[in-house]
Design a protein around this motif. Structure first.
Motif, PDB file in Angstrom:
ATOM      1  N   GLY A   1       0.816  -1.203   0.000  1.00  0.00           N
ATOM      2  CA  GLY A   1       0.000   0.000   0.000  1.00  0.00           C
ATOM      3  C   GLY A   1       0.846   1.247   0.000  1.00  0.00           C
ATOM      4  N   ARG A   2       0.319   2.301   0.597  1.00  0.00           N
ATOM      5  CA  ARG A   2       0.973   3.611   0.585  1.00  0.00           C
ATOM      6  C   ARG A   2       1.786   3.811   1.857  1.00  0.00           C
ATOM      7  N   ARG A   3       3.036   4.210   1.648  1.00  0.00           N
ATOM      8  CA  ARG A   3       3.936   4.542   2.761  1.00  0.00           C
ATOM      9  C   ARG A   3       4.118   6.054   2.778  1.00  0.00           C
ATOM     10  N   HIS A   4       3.603   6.685   3.827  1.00  0.00           N
ATOM     11  CA  HIS A   4       3.762   8.134   3.959  1.00  0.00           C
ATOM     12  C   HIS A   4       4.301   8.422   5.344  1.00  0.00           C
ATOM     13  N   ILE A   5       5.555   8.856   5.387  1.00  0.00           N
ATOM     14  CA  ILE A   5       6.248   9.150   6.638  1.00  0.00           C
ATOM     15  C   ILE A   5       6.833  10.547   6.517  1.00  0.00           C
ATOM     16  N   GLY A   6       6.359  11.471   7.348  1.00  0.00           N
ATOM     17  CA  GLY A   6       6.830  12.848   7.240  1.00  0.00           C
ATOM     18  C   GLY A   6       6.586  13.389   5.847  1.00  0.00           C
ATOM     19  N   GLN A   7       7.665  13.809   5.171  1.00  0.00           N
ATOM     20  CA  GLN A   7       7.537  14.355   3.827  1.00  0.00           C
ATOM     21  C   GLN A   7       7.774  13.309   2.740  1.00  0.00           C
ATOM     22  N   HIS A   8       7.991  12.080   3.152  1.00  0.00           N
ATOM     23  CA  HIS A   8       8.238  11.008   2.174  1.00  0.00           C
ATOM     24  C   HIS A   8       6.941  10.284   1.842  1.00  0.00           C
TER      25      HIS A   8
ATOM     26  N   ASP B   1       8.178  11.235  17.143  1.00  0.00           N
ATOM     27  CA  ASP B   1       7.427  12.422  16.718  1.00  0.00           C
ATOM     28  C   ASP B   1       7.442  12.642  15.210  1.00  0.00           C
ATOM     29  N   LEU B   2       7.770  11.609  14.442  1.00  0.00           N
ATOM     30  CA  LEU B   2       7.749  11.712  12.986  1.00  0.00           C
ATOM     31  C   LEU B   2       6.363  11.291  12.499  1.00  0.00           C
ATOM     32  N   PRO B   3       5.553  12.211  12.002  1.00  0.00           N
ATOM     33  CA  PRO B   3       4.180  11.867  11.595  1.00  0.00           C
ATOM     34  C   PRO B   3       4.185  10.804  10.504  1.00  0.00           C
ATOM     35  N   HIS B   4       3.260   9.880  10.594  1.00  0.00           N
ATOM     36  CA  HIS B   4       3.173   8.838   9.573  1.00  0.00           C
ATOM     37  C   HIS B   4       1.738   8.356   9.435  1.00  0.00           C
ATOM     38  N   LEU B   5       1.473   7.810   8.268  1.00  0.00           N
ATOM     39  CA  LEU B   5       0.153   7.299   7.937  1.00  0.00           C
ATOM     40  C   LEU B   5       0.068   5.834   8.335  1.00  0.00           C
ATOM     41  N   THR B   6      -1.067   5.429   8.884  1.00  0.00           N
ATOM     42  CA  THR B   6      -1.292   4.023   9.207  1.00  0.00           C
ATOM     43  C   THR B   6      -1.033   3.177   7.958  1.00  0.00           C
ATOM     44  N   PHE B   7      -0.248   2.105   8.098  1.00  0.00           N
ATOM     45  CA  PHE B   7       0.187   1.328   6.935  1.00  0.00           C
ATOM     46  C   PHE B   7      -0.960   0.587   6.258  1.00  0.00           C
ATOM     47  N   SER B   8      -2.034   0.346   6.970  1.00  0.00           N
ATOM     48  CA  SER B   8      -3.183  -0.336   6.358  1.00  0.00           C
ATOM     49  C   SER B   8      -4.142   0.653   5.702  1.00  0.00           C
ATOM     50  N   TYR B   9      -3.752   1.936   5.630  1.00  0.00           N
ATOM     51  CA  TYR B   9      -4.609   2.964   5.046  1.00  0.00           C
ATOM     52  C   TYR B   9      -5.060   2.572   3.641  1.00  0.00           C
ATOM     53  N   GLY B  10      -6.354   2.666   3.396  1.00  0.00           N
ATOM     54  CA  GLY B  10      -6.902   2.434   2.073  1.00  0.00           C
ATOM     55  C   GLY B  10      -7.120   0.984   1.706  1.00  0.00           C
TER      56      GLY B  10
ATOM     57  N   THR C   1      -3.385  14.183  -9.704  1.00  0.00           N
ATOM     58  CA  THR C   1      -3.746  13.157 -10.686  1.00  0.00           C
ATOM     59  C   THR C   1      -2.931  11.886 -10.482  1.00  0.00           C
ATOM     60  N   ASP C   2      -1.608  12.033 -10.321  1.00  0.00           N
ATOM     61  CA  ASP C   2      -0.751  10.865 -10.104  1.00  0.00           C
ATOM     62  C   ASP C   2      -1.107  10.163  -8.793  1.00  0.00           C
ATOM     63  N   PHE C   3      -1.347  10.955  -7.752  1.00  0.00           N
ATOM     64  CA  PHE C   3      -1.688  10.384  -6.455  1.00  0.00           C
ATOM     65  C   PHE C   3      -2.982   9.582  -6.545  1.00  0.00           C
ATOM     66  N   LEU C   4      -3.985  10.177  -7.190  1.00  0.00           N
ATOM     67  CA  LEU C   4      -5.284   9.520  -7.300  1.00  0.00           C
ATOM     68  C   LEU C   4      -5.190   8.261  -8.160  1.00  0.00           C
ATOM     69  N   GLN C   5      -4.424   8.316  -9.245  1.00  0.00           N
ATOM     70  CA  GLN C   5      -4.253   7.136 -10.085  1.00  0.00           C
ATOM     71  C   GLN C   5      -3.567   6.016  -9.317  1.00  0.00           C
ATOM     72  N   GLU C   6      -2.538   6.376  -8.575  1.00  0.00           N
ATOM     73  CA  GLU C   6      -1.813   5.355  -7.808  1.00  0.00           C
ATOM     74  C   GLU C   6      -2.713   4.738  -6.743  1.00  0.00           C
ATOM     75  N   TYR C   7      -3.524   5.570  -6.105  1.00  0.00           N
ATOM     76  CA  TYR C   7      -4.441   5.062  -5.085  1.00  0.00           C
ATOM     77  C   TYR C   7      -5.448   4.102  -5.723  1.00  0.00           C
ATOM     78  N   ARG C   8      -6.000   4.483  -6.867  1.00  0.00           N
ATOM     79  CA  ARG C   8      -6.983   3.632  -7.544  1.00  0.00           C
ATOM     80  C   ARG C   8      -6.356   2.311  -7.996  1.00  0.00           C
ATOM     81  N   VAL C   9      -5.127   2.368  -8.491  1.00  0.00           N
ATOM     82  CA  VAL C   9      -4.445   1.135  -8.890  1.00  0.00           C
ATOM     83  C   VAL C   9      -4.222   0.230  -7.676  1.00  0.00           C
ATOM     84  N   GLY C  10      -3.886   0.835  -6.536  1.00  0.00           N
ATOM     85  CA  GLY C  10      -3.736   0.042  -5.320  1.00  0.00           C
ATOM     86  C   GLY C  10      -5.012  -0.680  -4.940  1.00  0.00           C
TER      87      GLY C  10
END
Length: 289
Positions: free
Chosen positions: A47-54, A69-78, A230-239
């Motif tokens: 899935g999507r890995r979002h950690i800080g600015q990465h 204290d490094l913000p991150h997205l739950t790995f099971s997101y989506g 657009t790229d983000f949404l396409q990648e999310y939909r492909v996931g």
């Protein structure tokens, strides 16, 4: 949905927290932070890995160390509930064995590893192969052995070959993104999660969620994620499509429209762009059909 503080409590009979998830569940916290170091191992799931600015994608075998204290997205997101998924998480405070524990000369390599974790570290290759089984042993080990195994894991990570360590350059703590920016990005994530199935999802709608004009939003989103919407949404939909393709009762055309694509040709082209395979090839490789 906004940046949230996650209170963490050590596992019973332990000075650190050990969590084991064997399926996707509805997460209460999505975009969050905490003062503990976090080591995440995902034997099964992508899935999507979002950690800080990465921001990037992860696949089976993901192994990452996240600093305090490094913000991150739950790995099971989506990921839909019921999707094959397993995650082992270790969370520990810097002083979980005493304020001066890491200053011992024998622990110099681990001390350096923990210092580097503030930018986020992803491990691959032989390190995953070596560390993965040890992390699994933590789940059934008695308290004393669990602690010894954790130190062994940290030492193995600290001694990993340079070619096996990918700094994510995620930023230090919350300095990369302000609280206002974190909350704005969280609203965008949530909106996409709830509306990606719509083929007519406009930039204006997402910009409204972020309380920005379209030009300002496009600049902001590219700065925060290094992707266009657009790229983000396409990648999310492909996931999402990757997960639906594991259900051989669904035709590829059904998967296409269920994920927000408005025609099969565009779906096939976009799917290949992100995976290197056609939807049919991907399904055949994963489930043999």
């Amino acid at each position: 949905m906004k940046l949230q503080f996650e209170p963490i409590h050590p596992t019973v009979d332990s000075s650190f927290t050990l969590l084991h998830y064997t399926e996707v569940s509805k997460a209460e916290l999505l975009w969050h932070y905490h003062p503990e170091y976090e080591l995440v191992y995902i034997p099964q799931g992508h899935g999507r890995r979002h950690i800080g600015q990465h921001i990037s994608r992860f696949e089976d075998g993901e192994l990452v160390l996240i600093g305090p204290d490094l913000p991150h997205l739950t790995f099971s997101y989506g990921q839909p509930v019921g999707t094959p998924f397993e995650e082992i998480v270790v969370q520990l405070r810097g002083d979980f064995l005493g304020t001066d524990f890491w200053e011992r000369p024998e622990l110099a390599a681990i001390r350096h590893l923990l210092a580097r974790s503030h930018e986020g570290l992803s491990f691959g290759g032989s390190t995953r192969t070596a560390v993965g089984p040890t992390l699994r042993r933590l789940l059934t080990a008695p308290p004393f052995m669990r602690l010894m195994l954790l130190l062994q894991v940290l030492q193995e990570l600290a001694q990993a070959p340079t070619t096996d360590i990918q700094p994510l350059h995620a930023g230090t703590g919350g300095q990369g993104l302000s609280g206002k920016e974190q909350q704005r990005l969280s609203r965008v994530y949530h909106f996409v999660e709830q509306n990606y199935q719509r083929a007519t999802l406009s930039v204006q709608e997402v910009a409204d969620v972020a309380y920005l004009s379209v030009p300002a939003f496009c600049r902001y989103f590219k700065k925060m994620t290094r992707h266009t919407l657009t790229d983000f949404l396409q990648e999310y939909r492909v996931g999402q499509a990757c997960r639906l393709l594991l259900d051989d009762d669904l035709a590829v055309t059904e998967v296409c429209y269920a994920c927000g694509f408005n025609n099969l040709s565009h779906f096939n082209k976009t799917f290949r762009k992100f995976t290197g395979q056609s939807p049919t090839e991907y399904r055949r490789q994963r489930i043999g059909k």
